[in-house]
Design a protein around this motif. Structure first.
Motif, PDB file in Angstrom:
ATOM      1  N   HIS A  23       0.871  -1.261   0.031  1.00 51.10           N
ATOM      2  CA  HIS A  23       0.075  -0.044  -0.107  1.00 51.10           C
ATOM      3  C   HIS A  23       0.915   1.325  -0.051  1.00 51.10           C
ATOM      4  CE1 HIS A  23      -3.825  -1.888   1.250  1.00 51.10           C
ATOM      5  NE2 HIS A  23      -3.159  -2.621   1.904  1.00 51.10           N
ATOM      6  N   SER A  24       0.453   2.242  -0.717  1.00 55.62           N
ATOM      7  CA  SER A  24       0.950   3.722  -0.483  1.00 55.62           C
ATOM      8  C   SER A  24       2.306   3.615  -0.570  1.00 55.62           C
ATOM      9  CB  SER A  24       0.705   4.210   1.041  1.00 55.62           C
ATOM     10  OG  SER A  24      -0.745   4.392   1.246  1.00 55.62           O
ATOM     11  N   LEU A  25       2.859   3.254  -1.920  1.00 57.43           N
ATOM     12  CA  LEU A  25       4.138   3.021  -2.128  1.00 57.43           C
ATOM     13  C   LEU A  25       4.826   4.227  -3.009  1.00 57.43           C
ATOM     14  CD1 LEU A  25       4.862   0.547  -4.796  1.00 57.43           C
ATOM     15  CD2 LEU A  25       2.708   0.741  -3.782  1.00 57.43           C
ATOM     16  N   SER A  32      -2.169   4.561  -3.787  1.00 57.44           N
ATOM     17  CA  SER A  32      -1.488   3.590  -4.662  1.00 57.44           C
ATOM     18  C   SER A  32      -1.383   2.527  -3.925  1.00 57.44           C
ATOM     19  CB  SER A  32       0.210   4.296  -5.055  1.00 57.44           C
ATOM     20  OG  SER A  32       0.709   4.536  -3.864  1.00 57.44           O
ATOM     21  N   ALA A  33      -0.934   1.222  -5.142  1.00 55.49           N
ATOM     22  CA  ALA A  33      -0.995  -0.038  -4.473  1.00 55.49           C
ATOM     23  C   ALA A  33      -0.265  -0.630  -5.689  1.00 55.49           C
ATOM     24  CB  ALA A  33      -2.220  -0.482  -4.058  1.00 55.49           C
ATOM     25  N   SER A  34       0.438  -1.788  -5.350  1.00 54.93           N
ATOM     26  CA  SER A  34       0.974  -2.870  -6.196  1.00 54.93           C
ATOM     27  C   SER A  34       0.509  -4.176  -5.760  1.00 54.93           C
ATOM     28  CB  SER A  34       2.655  -2.752  -6.287  1.00 54.93           C
ATOM     29  OG  SER A  34       3.197  -3.708  -5.552  1.00 54.93           O
ATOM     30  N   MET A 130      -8.943   1.835  -2.613  1.00 55.69           N
ATOM     31  CA  MET A 130      -9.396   1.848  -1.093  1.00 55.69           C
ATOM     32  C   MET A 130      -8.322   2.903  -0.539  1.00 55.69           C
ATOM     33  SD  MET A 130     -10.181  -1.530   0.721  1.00 55.69           S
ATOM     34  CE  MET A 130      -9.182  -2.609  -0.074  1.00 55.69           C
ATOM     35  N   ASP A 131      -7.053   2.645  -1.075  1.00 52.73           N
ATOM     36  CA  ASP A 131      -5.917   3.668  -0.352  1.00 52.73           C
ATOM     37  C   ASP A 131      -6.110   5.182  -0.281  1.00 52.73           C
ATOM     38  OD1 ASP A 131      -2.515   4.084  -0.691  1.00 52.73           O
ATOM     39  OD2 ASP A 131      -3.480   3.559   0.921  1.00 52.73           O
ATOM     40  N   ALA A 132      -6.863   5.280  -1.369  1.00 54.93           N
ATOM     41  CA  ALA A 132      -7.012   6.941  -1.841  1.00 54.93           C
ATOM     42  C   ALA A 132      -8.070   7.370  -0.947  1.00 54.93           C
ATOM     43  CB  ALA A 132      -7.152   7.102  -3.212  1.00 54.93           C
TER      44      ALA A 132
END
Lengths: 223, 239
Positions: A23-25, A32-34, A130-132
């Motif tokens: 998450h949040s990288l 952001s996410a990978s 979701m992270d945003a």
């Protein structure tokens, strides 16, 4: 923060590859996410709700733009078609009416493609949204399966298995009832095989949603 | 996923989770429930629309605590804005949201049609939202309801403006903020905190200003012990 997990299903020897996410990288985007599935890796960044050009604005909802960049070369027709699939799934899941006259931009970058690319893009997109902190009324996940020449259903195929199979299907499933939100299929199969594939993917999606839940609780309880 | 709300307080919830409240239907009493940010009502149900930790304040307030970076204007919040344009009677102010907010030149203490406030493009203003909803352009004012400035208005000669996440800003603005108390002990400085994630600091020298800015930016991901050890090292080096 990386997490890795694995899951299996008894029928048709259908097992999802090891998957993990981070998450949040990225520091510039709002979210952001990978997402990693076996060797397939996709990086997603979300900007929004942000300013929108007057030509593209919509008076009652947010305008969602999706860009998918391949690992090498310029984006082509295949990327455009995947972008439309992802955009329609995200629009169905996001509460776009809460942010009219704004734009939400989702940028996806293929880091490595080893099969099940569209499914991995959908998972990365969901984690990034979701992270945003964008309001959604359900989560979604992408699951890919392939039917080989003998009729066995293989879940989460690698690129080699996709080439050897006679049909490849990707489904986006929602988190509330595990229903199909989007389907993208290629090849020849019977109607019965389609229903079987949907059932197999629905079973597999439960482990992906559980992984979402674990990764969110790890992220917030650590802070 | 349907879950009982009492079990979930303090735990992470995901969008799509339905919350069940134990309502005792007795004697025509209707219980009032306040849904804060992150919760939405759909007919009779309350469901979660953002991922985060479910929080509860007695007697009936529930909300989702999340880490977000993009600001969405809300009425009554005080923010730091940057003046980007002067058009007619109105200043256009960038608050970090999806649209620029408008600030009327009469909305300053002591401003009249003849006596215009001294605001230039590029100035920092600390203002409050009076109109902020999804359908209209947001509007700011630099006076409270009695017509006094109350700390709002143009500021920022010298000093440094930087951006942090919304969660950190809320932690700093809470009444008994430990971070602020620890920072006060190191050296004196001025700080303006906007709920849109913008912080302005000014200390006696440029070096001290930069130290405070760096500490605040790195505070987000640290636990209390790590923060205390960093503060200890900084105060030893400064003194």
């Amino acid at each position: 923060m990386m997490e890795v997990t694995q899951s299996g299903s008894a029928q048709h020897a259908a097992v999802l590859r090891e998957f993990g996410c981070e998450h949040s990288l990225l520091s510039r985007p709002d979210g952001s996410a990978s997402f990693v599935q076996g060797d397939t890796t996709v990086l997603a960044g979300v900007y929004g709700p942000a300013e929108v050009m007057v030509s593209k604005e919509s008076f009652d909802r947010a305008t969602l733009e999706v860009t998918l960049k391949p690992k090498v070369g310029m984006p082509g027709v295949a990327e455009r078609s995947k972008e439309q699939c992802i955009r329609q799934t995200c629009e169905a899941a996001l509460l776009t009416r809460l942010h009219p006259r704004t734009s939400i931009t989702l940028s996806l970058q293929t880091v490595h493609d080893d099969g099940a690319l569209l499914a991995c893009c959908l998972n990365a997109a969901c984690m990034a949204l979701m992270d945003a902190g964008l309001p959604m009324h359900c989560l979604f996940c992408g699951v890919c399966c392939a039917i080989d020449q003998q009729g066995t259903i293989k879940l989460d195929p690698t690129a080699k298995e996709e080439k050897e199979s006679r049909a490849v299907m990707t489904f986006a499933l929602d988190s509330t009832d595990c229903r199909v939100m989007m389907s993208s299929t290629k090849g020849s199969y019977t109607a019965a095989e389609l229903q079987q594939c949907i059932a197999v993917c629905q079973r597999a999606s439960e482990s992906i949603f559980q992984f979402y839940r674990d990764s969110v609780s790890r992220r917030y309880c650590k802070a | 996923m349907l879950c009982c709300v009492k079990e979930k307080i303090g735990e992470a919830v995901l969008p799509g989770d339905l919350l069940a409240f134990e309502i005792q239907k007795s004697e025509n009493k209707t219980e009032k429930l306040i849904c804060g940010p992150g919760l939405r009502r759909d007919g009779e149900d309350v469901f979660v629309c953002k991922s985060g930790i479910l929080r509860h304040k007695e007697p009936n307030l529930y909300w989702i605590d999340l880490q977000q970076r993009r600001y969405v204007p809300a009425k009554g919040e005080s923010v730091i804005g940057i003046v980007t344009a002067k058009s007619g009677d109105v200043f256009k102010v960038d608050v970090g949201g999806s649209e620029q907010a408008s600030l009327s030149y009469l909305a300053f203490e002591g401003a009249t049609k003849r006596n215009r406030p001294n605001v230039q493009v590029g100035d920092l203003v600390y203002a409050q939202f009076i109109i902020a909803n999804k359908d209209m352009e947001p509007e700011l004012v630099c006076i409270d309801s009695c017509g006094r400035a109350n700390g709002m208005g143009v500021f920022g000669a010298g000093g440094l403006l930087f951006k942090v996440s919304l969660g950190l800003v809320r932690k700093l603005l809470s009444p008994q903020s430990e971070i602020v108390k620890d920072l006060e002990k190191i050296f004196p400085f001025e700080m303006v905190i906007g709920l849109n994630g913008r912080i302005w600091v000014k200390a006696k020298t440029t070096q001290q200003t930069l130290i405070v800015a760096n500490i605040l930016e790195s505070c987000e991901n640290m636990t209390t012990e790590q923060r205390r050890s960093i503060f200890g090292r900084v105060s030893e080096n400064v003194l």
